[in-house]
Design a protein around this motif. Sequence first.
Motif, PDB file in Angstrom:
ATOM      1  N   UNK A 281       0.780  -1.220   0.000  1.00  0.00           N
ATOM      2  CA  UNK A 281       0.000   0.000   0.000  1.00  0.00           C
ATOM      3  C   UNK A 281       0.814   1.272   0.000  1.00  0.00           C
ATOM      4  N   UNK A 282       0.103   2.384   0.076  1.00  0.00           N
ATOM      5  CA  UNK A 282       0.714   3.712   0.067  1.00  0.00           C
ATOM      6  C   UNK A 282      -0.036   4.606   1.055  1.00  0.00           C
ATOM      7  N   UNK A 283       0.707   5.482   1.718  1.00  0.00           N
ATOM      8  CA  UNK A 283       0.100   6.532   2.534  1.00  0.00           C
ATOM      9  C   UNK A 283       0.745   7.851   2.145  1.00  0.00           C
ATOM     10  N   UNK A 284      -0.057   8.912   2.111  1.00  0.00           N
ATOM     11  CA  UNK A 284       0.456  10.241   1.770  1.00  0.00           C
ATOM     12  C   UNK A 284      -0.064  11.244   2.798  1.00  0.00           C
ATOM     13  N   UNK A 285       0.786  12.207   3.083  1.00  0.00           N
ATOM     14  CA  UNK A 285       0.423  13.242   4.054  1.00  0.00           C
ATOM     15  C   UNK A 285       0.861  14.599   3.523  1.00  0.00           C
ATOM     16  N   UNK A 286      -0.098  15.488   3.351  1.00  0.00           N
ATOM     17  CA  UNK A 286       0.187  16.847   2.880  1.00  0.00           C
ATOM     18  C   UNK A 286      -0.062  17.815   4.016  1.00  0.00           C
ATOM     19  N   UNK A 287       0.982  18.514   4.427  1.00  0.00           N
ATOM     20  CA  UNK A 287       0.859  19.515   5.490  1.00  0.00           C
ATOM     21  C   UNK A 287       1.213  20.882   4.911  1.00  0.00           C
ATOM     22  N   UNK A 288       0.324  21.847   5.122  1.00  0.00           N
ATOM     23  CA  UNK A 288       0.531  23.191   4.575  1.00  0.00           C
ATOM     24  C   UNK A 288       0.389  24.199   5.698  1.00  0.00           C
ATOM     25  N   UNK A 289       1.430  24.986   5.899  1.00  0.00           N
ATOM     26  CA  UNK A 289       1.428  26.024   6.928  1.00  0.00           C
ATOM     27  C   UNK A 289       1.221  27.379   6.273  1.00  0.00           C
ATOM     28  N   UNK A 290       0.450  28.237   6.955  1.00  0.00           N
ATOM     29  CA  UNK A 290       0.220  29.560   6.404  1.00  0.00           C
ATOM     30  C   UNK A 290      -0.715  30.373   7.253  1.00  0.00           C
TER      31      UNK A 290
END
Length: 363
Positions: A281-290
Amino acid sequence: MTKKVLIIGGCGRIGSSVARDIANHTDAEVIVTGRQPRQDIKQPLQFLALDLEDLERLRAAIATSNLVIHCAGPFHYRDGRVLKTCIEQGVNYIDVSDHRSFYQKVINYRDEAKAAGITAILNTGVFPGISNSMVRQGIEQLDAAETIHLSYVVAGSGGAGITVMRTTFLGLQQPFEAWIDGKWQKKLPYTQREIIEFPKPYGKTGVYWFDVPETYTFAESFPVKNVITKFGSVPDLYNHLTWITAHVFPSAWVKSKKGVEFFSHVGYKMTSVTDRFSGIGVAMRAEISGKKGDRNVKYCSTMVHENTAIAAGYGTGGVAQLVLAGKLHQPGIFPVEQVLPTNLFEETMASRGIEIHRQLNVE
């Protein structure tokens, strides 16, 4: 009339996943290609023997298609002949390209594609692909974004073939430029290990700097100061072995074609054993600061799928479905995050059972 989709490299793990997705979600006629004759391709798919070196046969195949999807990697080695031919024939184009060098080659055709009226969308698989749209989805929740931190983890082989192994080892060959503090700065692949908390079943997992197209295209697509892209594997043993390959073995080994083939085949044989207990499988994590208003905020989204290759098929297949339906038409050449609206991205993911969990925290 029934529309015709030509999938270059459609017999590989990623290409066949794309083909199945399109067959499941559209009424298009789907033709997959490979260099050698195949007897195992089953309806509703059709097979065409095609070598990319045979330019006349390539041109003839593209001329009779409504959409061409390029899945024949590694894209480090590819030139822009497929896209160039699509422009000449006025045929829309999608690919699963996964390296900035390919993007930098084909983006030079942008004006030609626009003049020809064709829509060409790059980087449409899972990462790059779904990952890009997850970031756009997050950027749109903020008033001003400063830092994108995008991380991926793949279990074992990810259900992909040896071509993906080659892509990994090719990515270790040389430093690359990342967008940090508003300028391009050199980074070494597989350095600066960081522990990221992914959703179950992965949990806390080590990830490292890795050169993916998003590292380059996000700086063009979004007004941010920092773009961080990191990749890791489970079991963690593979992270350490990859680090050793990148930093201990003589660079001549890693940079030679024979070396890449050796490491790729060894890695593929190892994962064929460990896939049985690690999964693919695959896991993805997108974190955006602003900022949102006058407050500092941090947006985080995650996505998990049990089969990386199938998830890649969903990403590319979803874009193909929209192009075929006439819902996605923008002449020119674009990375997927520049051209795929978030509402259409969410619509295609939901129709494939992909859940993206999102959270916005005020700091």
